[in-house]
Design an enzyme around this catalytic site. Structure first.
Site, PDB file in Angstrom:
ATOM      1  CG  ASP A  29      -0.257  -0.415   2.513  1.00 20.04           C
ATOM      2  OD1 ASP A  29       0.989  -0.452   2.549  1.00 20.04           O
ATOM      3  OD2 ASP A  29      -0.966  -0.687   3.493  1.00 20.04           O
ATOM      4  CG  ASP A  42      -8.936  -1.513  12.258  1.00 18.58           C
ATOM      5  OD1 ASP A  42      -7.856  -2.069  11.932  1.00 18.58           O
ATOM      6  OD2 ASP A  42      -9.438  -0.575  11.613  1.00 18.58           O
ATOM      7  CG  HIS A  95      -5.904  -1.967   9.040  1.00 14.20           C
ATOM      8  ND1 HIS A  95      -6.072  -0.977   9.978  1.00 14.20           N
ATOM      9  CD2 HIS A  95      -4.620  -1.879   8.641  1.00 14.20           C
ATOM     10  CE1 HIS A  95      -4.923  -0.336  10.134  1.00 14.20           C
ATOM     11  NE2 HIS A  95      -4.031  -0.853   9.346  1.00 14.20           N
ATOM     12  CD  GLU A 155      -8.731   1.307   7.912  1.00 11.80           C
ATOM     13  OE1 GLU A 155      -8.692   0.383   8.750  1.00 11.80           O
ATOM     14  OE2 GLU A 155      -8.195   2.407   8.110  1.00 11.80           O
TER      15      GLU A 155
HETATM   16  C1  GLP Z   1      -0.444   0.372   8.609  1.00 10.62           C
HETATM   17  C2  GLP Z   1      -0.053  -0.500   7.426  1.00 10.62           C
HETATM   18  C3  GLP Z   1      -0.322  -1.970   7.723  1.00 10.62           C
HETATM   19  C4  GLP Z   1       0.293  -2.348   9.052  1.00 10.62           C
HETATM   20  C5  GLP Z   1      -0.313  -1.495  10.154  1.00 10.62           C
HETATM   21  C6  GLP Z   1       0.207  -1.838  11.536  1.00 10.62           C
HETATM   22  O1  GLP Z   1      -1.783   0.606   8.684  1.00 10.62           O
HETATM   23  N1  GLP Z   1      -0.765  -0.116   6.239  1.00 10.62           N
HETATM   24  O2  GLP Z   1       0.212  -2.765   6.679  1.00 10.62           O
HETATM   25  O3  GLP Z   1       0.057  -3.700   9.313  1.00 10.62           O
HETATM   26  O4  GLP Z   1       0.017  -0.138   9.852  1.00 10.62           O
HETATM   27  O5  GLP Z   1       1.401  -1.172  11.779  1.00 10.62           O
HETATM   28  P1  GLP Z   1       2.289  -1.301  13.073  1.00 10.62           P
HETATM   29  O6  GLP Z   1       3.181  -2.453  12.809  1.00 10.62           O
HETATM   30  O7  GLP Z   1       3.040  -0.010  13.138  1.00 10.62           O
HETATM   31  O8  GLP Z   1       1.394  -1.515  14.229  1.00 10.62           O
END
Ligand code: GLP
Length: 256
Positions: A63, A132, A134, A139
């Site tokens: 993404d 949540d 995702h 989402e």
């Molecule tokens: C973002 C990314 C996800 C990732 C999430 C959790 O939303 N798009 O791919 O899994 O963050 O990130 P973190 O590892 O910082 O909790």
């Protein structure tokens, strides 16, 4: 799903890095799906320590934020450069990240899917998880059959990611993300989750019903998923002792 619970983040990431290393050594032309976020930051550091040959590897990131240029410090282009690509010998021509600056976003999304298909699909997809549930930026209530497309972030995700931007107002509202359908087509999904704030999302994803209210729960439909957790992220799993037992009973040939 294989659930691997380790005492702490360092041991869990080292083990995940060993799995990735094994895959790159077995198939030097491997196509990897890559993720971002603080979980991946730690993982990429431990991956780097494995001194792997990335010269044949092709990568596709999950993404990108819409409206952030590749050199913006919070863009995922910049994240990947800083935390992984500048430390390994991957060829820049083999790196693919959605273009959040594209004038025509739907056309960019279609082109991304086509490129993925032309590359033969993803052999191994790395995934983090949002609080949540995702995955990528899919989402809650994302279609479980979705493809790469534009998404609007939830207030919760903007709040969660504000820590990287300085303030919530600076977090873009829109993103381009591979869909859940796209992710499910990869041949192996490897998810990493650490810390107590991920415990609920992980328990729902692994043991709850398959629902778009927890997009990661769609992974239950995938034939090959490995989930690396620390104790804190595993805390809400009902069958955690069973997962530990299964891991301890692994035959030698299956061990990492
Ligand atoms: C973002 C990314 C996800 C990732 C999430 C959790 O939303 N798009 O791919 O899994 O963050 O990130 P973190 O590892 O910082 O909790």
């Amino acid at each position: 799903m294989e659930i691997i619970i380790q005492p702490n983040v360092e041991i869990a990431t080292a083990l995940a890095a060993r799995l990735l290393g094994k895959i790159i050594r077995e198939k030097p032309e491997v196509v990897l799906g890559l993720a971002t976020g603080s979980t991946m930051e730690v993982h990429y550091r431990s991956l780097e320590a494995n001194k792997l040959d990335w010269s044949g590897v092709t990568t596709f990131n999950l993404d990108e934020y819409v409206g952030l240029a590749p050199d913006h410090p919070q863009s995922y282009h910049h994240f990947m450069q800083k935390h992984l690509f500048q430390h390994v010998n991957v060829s820049p021509q083999s790196v693919n990240i959605p273009d959040g600056m594209a004038k025509n976003i739907p056309a960019e999304c279609e082109a991304y899917e086509r490129k993925l298909f032309a590359a033969g699909g993803i052999d191994l997809q790395l995934l983090g998880i949002g609080t949540d549930g995702h995955i990528g930026f899919n989402e809650q209530t994302s279609s479980l059959a979705s493809r790469t497309r534009l998404k609007t972030l939830t207030p919760q995700t903007r709040k969660d990611n504000a820590r990287f931007f300085g303030s919530e107002e600076q977090v873009p509202h829109h993103v381009v993300t591979m869909g859940i359908g796209t992710i499910l087509e990869s041949r192996h999904c490897v998810m990493l989750a650490f810390g107590a704030r991920k415990a609920k999302a992980i328990a729902e994803a692994v043991e709850g019903p398959i629902t778009s209210m927890n997009p990661a729960s769609a992974l239950q439909l995938h034939p090959k998923v490995t989930v690396f957790l620390d104790e804190a992220a595993a805390a809400d799993l009902t069958l955690k002792n069973y997962y530990r037992w299964v891991y301890d009973q692994k035959p030698d040939w299956q061990k990492l």
